[in-house]
Design a protein around this motif. Structure first.
Motif, PDB file in Angstrom:
ATOM      1  N   TRP A   3      44.680  48.790  31.805  1.00 52.32           N
ATOM      2  CA  TRP A   3      44.852  47.361  31.534  1.00 52.32           C
ATOM      3  C   TRP A   3      44.939  46.549  32.820  1.00 52.32           C
ATOM      4  CZ3 TRP A   3      43.870  47.864  26.711  1.00 52.32           C
ATOM      5  CH2 TRP A   3      44.482  48.834  25.931  1.00 52.32           C
ATOM      6  N   LYS A   4      45.789  47.000  33.752  1.00 49.00           N
ATOM      7  CA  LYS A   4      46.159  46.177  34.900  1.00 49.00           C
ATOM      8  C   LYS A   4      45.419  46.513  36.185  1.00 49.00           C
ATOM      9  CE  LYS A   4      50.414  47.413  34.204  1.00 49.00           C
ATOM     10  NZ  LYS A   4      50.478  48.248  33.010  1.00 49.00           N
ATOM     11  N   GLY A   5      44.864  47.713  36.290  1.00 50.95           N
ATOM     12  CA  GLY A   5      44.107  48.083  37.482  1.00 50.95           C
ATOM     13  C   GLY A   5      44.855  49.017  38.403  1.00 50.95           C
ATOM     14  N   GLU A   6      44.570  48.895  39.706  1.00 47.73           N
ATOM     15  CA  GLU A   6      45.067  49.813  40.730  1.00 47.73           C
ATOM     16  C   GLU A   6      46.451  49.387  41.226  1.00 47.73           C
ATOM     17  OE1 GLU A   6      43.981  53.329  42.753  1.00 47.73           O
ATOM     18  OE2 GLU A   6      42.813  52.182  41.314  1.00 47.73           O
ATOM     19  N   ALA A   7      47.415  50.323  41.136  1.00 50.40           N
ATOM     20  CA  ALA A   7      48.783  50.062  41.582  1.00 50.40           C
ATOM     21  C   ALA A   7      49.049  50.748  42.912  1.00 50.40           C
ATOM     22  CB  ALA A   7      49.785  50.551  40.544  1.00 50.40           C
ATOM     23  N   ALA A   8      49.755  50.063  43.795  1.00 50.43           N
ATOM     24  CA  ALA A   8      50.278  50.638  45.034  1.00 50.43           C
ATOM     25  C   ALA A   8      51.774  50.872  44.837  1.00 50.43           C
ATOM     26  CB  ALA A   8      50.051  49.686  46.199  1.00 50.43           C
ATOM     27  N   TYR A   9      52.315  51.876  45.515  1.00 48.29           N
ATOM     28  CA  TYR A   9      53.719  52.238  45.332  1.00 48.29           C
ATOM     29  C   TYR A   9      54.543  51.917  46.568  1.00 48.29           C
ATOM     30  CZ  TYR A   9      52.419  54.337  40.980  1.00 48.29           C
ATOM     31  OH  TYR A   9      51.968  54.507  39.712  1.00 48.29           O
TER      32      TYR A   9
END
Length: 189
Positions: free
Chosen positions: A106-112
């Motif tokens: 849904w939201k795309g690429e996440a960074a942590y």
């Protein structure tokens, strides 16, 4: 939020088709919602973002990481809401980039992000953000989500319970009822 172009609508429709529950009707095993409560089985899929003006506080022990009354709440079928706080209300000086990333349909690429502790330790990968979220979730840009499994999170002074399982980051508060994705037997939800 922006209107979706046909390719975004197609992407969301394909992702929605992968799930048996999409918030149109409660399954027989859903717990009844009492007065002032929300059933996570009424939340939509794809998820919906809503503004939440309650005070949200995130702590790493005695260290305050965030305090906001401008949260965005992500409502998705079968999961307790995720809370996203604007960077202006987050002590970003207390976050350091963590390795790796993940992709949400849904939201795309996440960074942590991790939180260094005063004694030299590190709370690894306890927050995430989307630099370039997919439509229609562009409002998440410049916001951080936090895992209540690893941090002390509060909504209007009430402690948050973490969503079951180690992967999901929903915030269980008294107004939401499940059962919630992530617990035993919920793999197909």
């Amino acid at each position: 939020m922006n209107r979706m172009n046909p390719s975004n609508a197609d992407r969301l429709a394909r992702a929605t088709a992968l799930w048996p529950h999409v918030g149109r009707e409660r399954p027989a095993f859903a717990l009844p919602a009492g007065p002032g409560q929300e059933s996570v089985w009424d939340y939509p899929r794809p998820p919906r973002l809503v503004a939440d003006g309650r005070e949200v506080v995130v702590m790493a022990g005695p260290l305050e990481i965030a305090r906001s009354q401008r949260a965005l709440r992500l409502l998705e079928t079968a999961s307790p809401p995720g809370f996203y706080l604007p960077a202006q209300d987050v002590r970003t000086d207390r976050l350091v980039p963590a390795g790796g990333s993940s992709h949400c349909e849904w939201k795309g690429e996440a960074a942590y992000w991790s939180v260094p502790l005063a004694g030299g330790g590190l709370l690894g990968r306890v927050a995430w953000s989307y630099a370039h979220p997919l439509a229609p979730y562009e409002a998440l840009a410049g916001h951080f989500g936090f895992y209540p499994q690893h941090l002390d999170c509060f909504v209007d002074g009430l402690p948050v319970q973490p969503q079951p399982g180690g992967f999901y980051a929903g915030w269980i508060t008294p107004e939401v009822v499940g059962p919630f994705k992530g617990g035993p037997g919920s793999g197909g939800w």
